[in-house]
Design a protein around this motif. Structure first.
Motif, mmCIF file in Angstrom:
data_model
loop_
_atom_site.group_PDB
_atom_site.id
_atom_site.type_symbol
_atom_site.label_atom_id
_atom_site.label_comp_id
_atom_site.label_asym_id
_atom_site.label_seq_id
_atom_site.Cartn_x
_atom_site.Cartn_y
_atom_site.Cartn_z
ATOM 1 N N PHE A 11 0.654 -1.263 0.209
ATOM 2 C CA PHE A 11 0.097 0.008 0.061
ATOM 3 C C PHE A 11 0.752 1.262 -0.002
ATOM 4 O O PHE A 11 0.585 2.242 -0.846
ATOM 5 N N ALA A 12 1.900 1.457 0.726
ATOM 6 C CA ALA A 12 2.994 2.519 0.823
ATOM 7 C C ALA A 12 3.432 2.685 -0.347
ATOM 8 O O ALA A 12 3.427 4.013 -0.976
ATOM 9 N N ALA A 13 3.783 1.883 -1.366
ATOM 10 C CA ALA A 13 4.285 2.061 -2.603
ATOM 11 C C ALA A 13 3.075 2.476 -3.462
ATOM 12 O O ALA A 13 3.558 3.285 -4.349
ATOM 13 N N SER A 143 1.739 18.246 -2.411
ATOM 14 C CA SER A 143 2.529 18.370 -1.408
ATOM 15 C C SER A 143 2.965 16.888 -1.425
ATOM 16 O O SER A 143 2.344 15.848 -2.017
ATOM 17 N N GLU A 144 4.007 16.711 -0.542
ATOM 18 C CA GLU A 144 4.339 15.182 -0.048
ATOM 19 C C GLU A 144 3.188 14.356 0.392
ATOM 20 O O GLU A 144 2.582 14.638 1.274
ATOM 21 N N VAL A 145 2.978 13.008 0.080
ATOM 22 C CA VAL A 145 2.067 12.366 0.415
ATOM 23 C C VAL A 145 2.095 12.117 2.018
ATOM 24 O O VAL A 145 3.187 11.753 2.370
ATOM 25 N N PRO A 146 1.306 12.550 2.660
ATOM 26 C CA PRO A 146 0.930 12.423 4.418
ATOM 27 C C PRO A 146 0.998 10.883 4.668
ATOM 28 O O PRO A 146 -0.051 10.478 5.228
ATOM 29 N N LEU A 147 1.941 9.865 4.359
ATOM 30 C CA LEU A 147 1.485 8.519 4.455
ATOM 31 C C LEU A 147 1.207 8.107 6.158
ATOM 32 O O LEU A 147 0.516 7.270 6.256
ATOM 33 N N PRO A 148 2.025 8.564 6.853
ATOM 34 C CA PRO A 148 1.890 8.108 8.446
ATOM 35 C C PRO A 148 0.491 8.596 8.848
ATOM 36 O O PRO A 148 -0.288 7.432 9.302
ATOM 37 N N GLY A 149 -0.051 9.677 8.548
ATOM 38 C CA GLY A 149 -1.552 9.994 8.698
ATOM 39 C C GLY A 149 -2.427 9.074 7.957
ATOM 40 O O GLY A 149 -3.442 8.711 8.685
ATOM 41 N N ILE A 150 -2.270 8.980 6.865
ATOM 42 C CA ILE A 150 -3.214 8.027 6.110
ATOM 43 C C ILE A 150 -3.066 6.532 6.738
ATOM 44 O O ILE A 150 -4.259 6.142 6.714
ATOM 45 N N GLN A 151 -1.973 6.052 6.746
ATOM 46 C CA GLN A 151 -2.122 4.651 7.427
ATOM 47 C C GLN A 151 -2.678 4.766 8.799
ATOM 48 O O GLN A 151 -3.292 3.703 9.025
ATOM 49 N N GLY A 152 -2.322 5.711 9.800
ATOM 50 C CA GLY A 152 -3.329 5.733 10.897
ATOM 51 C C GLY A 152 -4.664 5.947 10.878
ATOM 52 O O GLY A 152 -5.027 5.097 11.411
ATOM 53 N N ARG A 153 -4.918 6.728 10.070
ATOM 54 C CA ARG A 153 -6.417 6.773 9.795
ATOM 55 C C ARG A 153 -7.171 5.460 9.086
ATOM 56 O O ARG A 153 -8.218 5.073 9.426
ATOM 57 N N GLY A 154 -6.228 4.883 8.265
ATOM 58 C CA GLY A 154 -6.771 3.451 7.700
ATOM 59 C C GLY A 154 -6.846 2.428 8.793
ATOM 60 O O GLY A 154 -8.041 1.703 8.561
#
Length: 348
Positions: A11-13, A143-154
């Motif tokens: 998912f991150a990739a 902007s740069e993808v806010p991945l930590p926040g997205i994964q936390g919300r997921g």
């Protein structure tokens, strides 16, 4: 336009590779930079929550559908938003009529009509619109993808979904106060319709405004000019919807009743009466033909309900199912598929 390459199970990739394009598409849908990034974040968070259930060979479709449908749930005018979405999907994403219909959950005829109306409203031809979209896309700097926040919300959404599924199967539910209870119909709601040869009496029943019909133990349904109504002891999930009645669609709700769970919903946007509504009641392909209520003089929409409760074991199988299977299918008077329920009805 080709999608960026990504590791199919990571998912991150996927999020990193597709974030810029998601933001651009969201910008074309919303016409607002801030709203675009917020929509892209919410979309990826929702997909992160269900990532293990998304078919690996069709990830882009599910992400695109989630993006568009989340946008259409906003406060923006629904008709104008749908027209804009169709134009973006056609002239930016390059989708066909059939692919757009699958994203929006409507007919290809409706897609073609919205393209015509959208082009007329925009005062531009297809090539002009493509140029406008390309210029707008070139001005977007994500902007740069806010991945930590997205994964936390997921993860939060996934925990919520699991909790809903567990509550549904265990019947540990919160009572919901709905509308008043009416009189009981003449016993027809207790019959279980089968999917055999269509020699049985028509499932369609024409009712008067406000006439209550028993759909299951403790559950009554009725119609008025402003829509369908339910009275039930407990509701665990569903989507009564606020879509325009002239657009094809069908909603699905689940109510706990004695003996299991009652499936029902609202269908709309048909040209005439439906021929039948088929409801899948298990993961082994079992189906039942639903009962149908239509309002006199308004044959294109109405309420459907299964004739008998779905046992808890079968309900669990429906909740645990994967893929893009649809639980409810509405057939029009010619026997063709007119609408199918959203596979994500219980995961909101």
């Amino acid at each position: 336009m080709p999608a960026p390459h990504h590791a199919p199970h990571d998912f991150a990739a996927y999020a990193r590779a597709h974030w810029p394009r998601l933001v651009v598409t969201a910008r074309l849908l919303t016409d607002d930079d801030g709203a675009a990034e917020e929509l892209a974040r919410r979309t990826l968070a929702r997909m992160c929550a269900r990532w293990r259930r998304v078919p690996r060979d069709d990830v882009d479709f599910h992400v695109r559908r989630c993006l568009v449908r989340m946008h259409l749930r906003g406060p923006r005018g629904r008709r104008a938003a749908r027209r804009r979405a169709v134009l973006v999907l056609r002239f930016w994403e390059g989708l066909t009529d059939t692919e757009i219909a699958q994203v929006l959950g409507c007919s290809t005829g409706a897609v073609r009509a919205r393209i015509r109306h959208g082009l007329h409203a925009a005062g531009a031809g297809p090539e002009q619109l493509r140029e406008v979209y390309a210029r707008t896309a070139g001005e977007v700097v994500p902007s740069e993808v806010p991945l930590p926040g997205i994964q936390g919300r997921g993860r939060e959404l996934r925990r919520r979904r699991v909790a809903v599924a567990a509550a549904a199967c265990a019947a540990l539910l919160t009572p919901v106060a709905l509308l008043a209870v009416g009189r009981v119909g003449a016993g027809g709601a207790q019959e279980l319709a089968t999917g055999g040869p269509r020699t049985a009496p028509s499932p369609v029943r024409v009712v008067t405004p406000g006439e209550r019909v028993t759909a299951g133990p403790g559950v009554r349904v009725w119609l008025t000019a402003d829509g369908g109504h339910w009275s039930a002891p407990v509701t665990i999930a569903g989507d009564d919807g606020d879509r325009p009645l002239d657009e094809p669609g069908v909603t699905l709700r689940v109510d706990t009743v004695k003996g299991g769970y009652l499936l029902s919903g609202l269908f709309h946007g048909l040209r005439g009466e439906p021929s039948r509504v088929e409801v899948r009641t298990g993961d082994d392909g079992d189906t039942t033909t639903a009962k149908i209520l239509v309002l006199a003089g308004s044959p294109g929409w109405g309420v459907w309900y299964a004739g008998a409760p779905v046992p808890e074991k079968q309900m669990k199988a429906l909740l645990d199912g994967d893929g893009d299977e649809r639980i409810v299918t509405v057939y029009d008077a010619s026997g063709k598929v007119a609408a199918r329920s959203d596979r994500e009805w219980w995961r909101a």
